[in-house]
Design a protein around this motif. Sequence first.
Motif, PDB file in Angstrom:
ATOM      1  N   HIS A 130     -27.786  62.797   3.735  1.00  0.00           N
ATOM      2  CA  HIS A 130     -28.452  61.583   4.213  1.00  0.00           C
ATOM      3  C   HIS A 130     -27.821  60.377   3.540  1.00  0.00           C
ATOM      4  N   ASP A 131     -28.053  59.213   4.078  1.00  0.00           N
ATOM      5  CA  ASP A 131     -27.585  57.957   3.486  1.00  0.00           C
ATOM      6  C   ASP A 131     -28.505  57.618   2.318  1.00  0.00           C
ATOM      7  N   PHE A 190     -21.021  62.038  -5.052  1.00  0.00           N
ATOM      8  CA  PHE A 190     -21.694  61.559  -3.846  1.00  0.00           C
ATOM      9  C   PHE A 190     -21.616  62.579  -2.720  1.00  0.00           C
ATOM     10  N   ALA A 191     -20.713  63.531  -2.856  1.00  0.00           N
ATOM     11  CA  ALA A 191     -20.622  64.649  -1.921  1.00  0.00           C
ATOM     12  C   ALA A 191     -20.023  65.817  -2.685  1.00  0.00           C
ATOM     13  N   SER A 192     -20.600  66.991  -2.506  1.00  0.00           N
ATOM     14  CA  SER A 192     -20.079  68.186  -3.171  1.00  0.00           C
ATOM     15  C   SER A 192     -20.127  69.362  -2.211  1.00  0.00           C
ATOM     16  N   ARG A 193     -19.092  70.178  -2.280  1.00  0.00           N
ATOM     17  CA  ARG A 193     -19.015  71.390  -1.470  1.00  0.00           C
ATOM     18  C   ARG A 193     -18.752  72.561  -2.410  1.00  0.00           C
ATOM     19  N   MET A 208     -23.498  69.214   0.288  1.00  0.00           N
ATOM     20  CA  MET A 208     -24.516  68.170   0.264  1.00  0.00           C
ATOM     21  C   MET A 208     -23.836  66.817   0.060  1.00  0.00           C
ATOM     22  N   ASP A 209     -24.446  65.781   0.628  1.00  0.00           N
ATOM     23  CA  ASP A 209     -23.846  64.454   0.444  1.00  0.00           C
ATOM     24  C   ASP A 209     -24.887  63.350   0.545  1.00  0.00           C
ATOM     25  N   TYR A 210     -24.512  62.215  -0.039  1.00  0.00           N
ATOM     26  CA  TYR A 210     -25.301  60.988   0.024  1.00  0.00           C
ATOM     27  C   TYR A 210     -24.775  60.057   1.119  1.00  0.00           C
ATOM     28  N   LEU A 211     -23.870  60.515   1.970  1.00  0.00           N
ATOM     29  CA  LEU A 211     -23.085  59.638   2.821  1.00  0.00           C
ATOM     30  C   LEU A 211     -23.432  59.714   4.300  1.00  0.00           C
ATOM     31  N   ALA A 212     -24.103  60.765   4.746  1.00  0.00           N
ATOM     32  CA  ALA A 212     -24.337  60.987   6.173  1.00  0.00           C
ATOM     33  C   ALA A 212     -25.125  59.824   6.788  1.00  0.00           C
TER      34      ALA A 212
END
Length: 310
Positions: A130-131, A190-193, A208-212
């Motif tokens: 999500h943003d 801010f994003a990790s895989r 997971m990410d903070y960017l979508a």
Amino acid sequence: MVIAVVGAGSIGRRHADNLAALGEPAVLIPWRSFDRAALEKRNDVKGMVIATATQVRLELIDLCAAKGWPFYVEKPLHWTAQGVAEIYDRAGDLAARSMLGLMARYHPVVQALAAQDLSKVYGFTFEIGHDVRQWRQNWSFPDSYAARPDGGGVLLDLCHELDLALALFPGLTVQSVSSVGHADFNGVDFASRIALADPQGRAGTVAMDYLAPVSLRRSDLAGTDALRRLDLLAATLTVDGPSGSDTQNFPHERNDMFRAITRDWLRLIDDPDASLPPLAPRLSDMRASADLIADAWTNRRFTGTAKMAF
């Protein structure tokens, strides 16, 4: 008797409201005004909800252990293996009457999936995003716990999916972690895989990410018997197999998960031998999950930089 809720942010307030709705009086204690000596003197506390930043939880767990108060501690337990070990050492036998707040285990889609035979699953993907700027009203990422290099970042913040992967497929270990950082927040992902695998040959990823730009929370499980597709926001589970496709809907509200885990914790306070659902995150059963999350955080390797303006 009351439940002490330490931490008066949005999560702490939610816990206090839910306890009240369940008929349990709660006293909300902001961390900034926390007075250990004053709390130690109280004789009307029967348990504690720890809804503070991760960095200060050990002190509160130490207090609970000294007073014999079962506790509900928000996730993640800690971001390092040493920190996890210290908490379990301090908690001791109290861990059997305490909960780790991985309430996504109570999502009805997860419950339905866990009841199925997943032995033929050979691969999986879990994704949540999500943003972060739109996360909550009156909330600022730069001023939050999530912006701290120790104990912050998206991997720890959205670690539910890591826990769910391990809950469904015990034995998973971290193979690698690729992360995207931010120039203004050193050491914060801010994003990790995360790539995971188990001794049976099962492998997959948790991202997971903070960017979508739009919120998402979905998973795919590939098996020789069927393809299972989960959407935890839409609360649907689709199973595609040789005989066709079937989609189940599970109407629910997000707060239902919080109340369900709280009910089980209250049962543990009253009876340490209470029978709980198979996925209930009793702290004494959650060491592998806490260690997996800490291992993933420790093994982050930053491969890029996000362009997100605050």
